[in-house]
Design a protein around this motif. Structure first.
Motif, PDB file in Angstrom:
ATOM      1  N   SER A 237     -11.192 -32.200 -32.896  1.00 48.64           N
ATOM      2  CA  SER A 237     -10.401 -33.106 -32.069  1.00 48.64           C
ATOM      3  C   SER A 237     -11.246 -33.959 -31.116  1.00 48.64           C
ATOM      4  CB  SER A 237      -9.378 -32.299 -31.257  1.00 48.64           C
ATOM      5  OG  SER A 237     -10.055 -31.383 -30.418  1.00 48.64           O
ATOM      6  N   HIS A 238     -12.545 -33.871 -31.212  1.00 41.35           N
ATOM      7  CA  HIS A 238     -13.406 -34.581 -30.270  1.00 41.35           C
ATOM      8  C   HIS A 238     -14.350 -35.533 -31.003  1.00 41.35           C
ATOM      9  CE1 HIS A 238     -11.968 -31.819 -27.220  1.00 41.35           C
ATOM     10  NE2 HIS A 238     -12.329 -30.810 -27.986  1.00 41.35           N
ATOM     11  N   THR A 239     -14.025 -36.822 -30.971  1.00 43.91           N
ATOM     12  CA  THR A 239     -14.876 -37.815 -31.634  1.00 43.91           C
ATOM     13  C   THR A 239     -16.267 -37.821 -31.014  1.00 43.91           C
ATOM     14  OG1 THR A 239     -12.956 -39.167 -32.167  1.00 43.91           O
ATOM     15  CG2 THR A 239     -15.098 -40.267 -32.210  1.00 43.91           C
TER      16      THR A 239
ATOM     17  N   TRP B 298     -18.461 -35.318 -32.599  1.00 39.68           N
ATOM     18  CA  TRP B 298     -18.931 -35.741 -33.924  1.00 39.68           C
ATOM     19  C   TRP B 298     -20.085 -36.725 -33.796  1.00 39.68           C
ATOM     20  CZ3 TRP B 298     -18.352 -33.217 -38.160  1.00 39.68           C
ATOM     21  CH2 TRP B 298     -17.256 -32.371 -38.307  1.00 39.68           C
ATOM     22  N   VAL B 299     -20.060 -37.576 -32.773  1.00 42.14           N
ATOM     23  CA  VAL B 299     -21.174 -38.497 -32.534  1.00 42.14           C
ATOM     24  C   VAL B 299     -22.438 -37.693 -32.235  1.00 42.14           C
ATOM     25  CG1 VAL B 299     -22.099 -40.250 -30.953  1.00 42.14           C
ATOM     26  CG2 VAL B 299     -19.729 -40.404 -31.746  1.00 42.14           C
TER      27      VAL B 299
ATOM     28  N   LEU C 188     -17.146 -38.711 -38.990  1.00 46.05           N
ATOM     29  CA  LEU C 188     -17.148 -39.624 -37.844  1.00 46.05           C
ATOM     30  C   LEU C 188     -16.555 -40.983 -38.221  1.00 46.05           C
ATOM     31  CD1 LEU C 188     -17.928 -40.264 -34.907  1.00 46.05           C
ATOM     32  CD2 LEU C 188     -20.210 -40.870 -35.764  1.00 46.05           C
TER      33      LEU C 188
ATOM     34  N   ARG D 177     -12.901 -40.746 -38.437  1.00 45.27           N
ATOM     35  CA  ARG D 177     -12.279 -40.655 -37.110  1.00 45.27           C
ATOM     36  C   ARG D 177     -12.283 -42.017 -36.399  1.00 45.27           C
ATOM     37  NH1 ARG D 177     -10.691 -36.239 -35.267  1.00 45.27           N
ATOM     38  NH2 ARG D 177     -10.836 -36.870 -33.104  1.00 45.27           N
ATOM     39  N   LEU D 178     -13.214 -42.889 -36.780  1.00 43.85           N
ATOM     40  CA  LEU D 178     -13.311 -44.205 -36.147  1.00 43.85           C
ATOM     41  C   LEU D 178     -12.459 -45.267 -36.845  1.00 43.85           C
ATOM     42  CD1 LEU D 178     -17.124 -44.263 -35.312  1.00 43.85           C
ATOM     43  CD2 LEU D 178     -15.210 -43.881 -33.734  1.00 43.85           C
TER      44      LEU D 178
END
Length: 174
Positions: free
Chosen positions: A22-24, A27-28, A80, A83-84
């Motif tokens: 749940s945390h972009t 992932w970065v 990632l 998610r983007l």
């Protein structure tokens, strides 16, 4: 390979996938971390840092770590990008490839074995040729998979597998 399975099991047991899900921003960080590890490992290989090869492997420890970290880099980069907001584009490109994954795996193996000598690929130090071959195979498989699935329900290998496991001839054409 057994080590990778143990690492995967440990990551699953520790719930890493749930924490990152749940945390972009996470992932970065993970993507950058694996990218830096991969680049550092390949730098030691290209710089000629002489490390002993393991007795059971053909690659040096940095080459082996670069392979694992590189795979994790690509996987985390893929997540990632989804998610983007690129989920639709990536799905349109890769979903057909995934639907006939066994056929594509077998085809990629044949293409690599057939084209490596033609391209002069002898070992992992031939990375420009390897990179070009891999990108070429992915492009060909992306286009081929979509065209194939427009006419057929399954890839050839998937169809054979279904016929064997279902004990009957599965429908093939759309």
């Amino acid at each position: 390979m057994p080590g990778l399975l143990v690492i995967g099991l440990a990551l699953a047991r520790f719930g890493v996938h749930r924490r990152l899900g749940s945390h972009t921003g996470s992932w970065v960080v993970v993507t950058l971390l694996f990218g830096v590890i991969t680049a550092a490992c390949w730098w030691t290989v290209w710089a000629g840092v002489d490390l002993p090869r393991l007795s059971f492997g053909l690659a040096s420890p940095p080459e082996q770590l670069a392979g694992v970290a590189g795979g994790l880099f690509y996987a985390s980069l893929f997540v990632l990008l989804m998610r983007l907001g690129l989920r639709g584009v990536l799905g349109a490109v890769f979903a057909p490839m995934g639907r006939i994954a066994l056929t594509n795996y077998l085809l990629a193996t044949v293409l690599i074995l057939a084209l490596s000598p033609v391209l002069g690929i002898e070992d992992v130090s031939d990375w420009p040729q390897i990179t070009g071959l891999v990108i070429g195979i992915i492009v060909v498989q992306g286009v081929w998979s979509a065209l194939w699935l427009a006419a057929f329900r399954y890839g050839p290998a998937e169809w054979v597998w279904r016929c064997i496991t279902w004990w009957r001839v599965a429908p093939f054409r759309r």
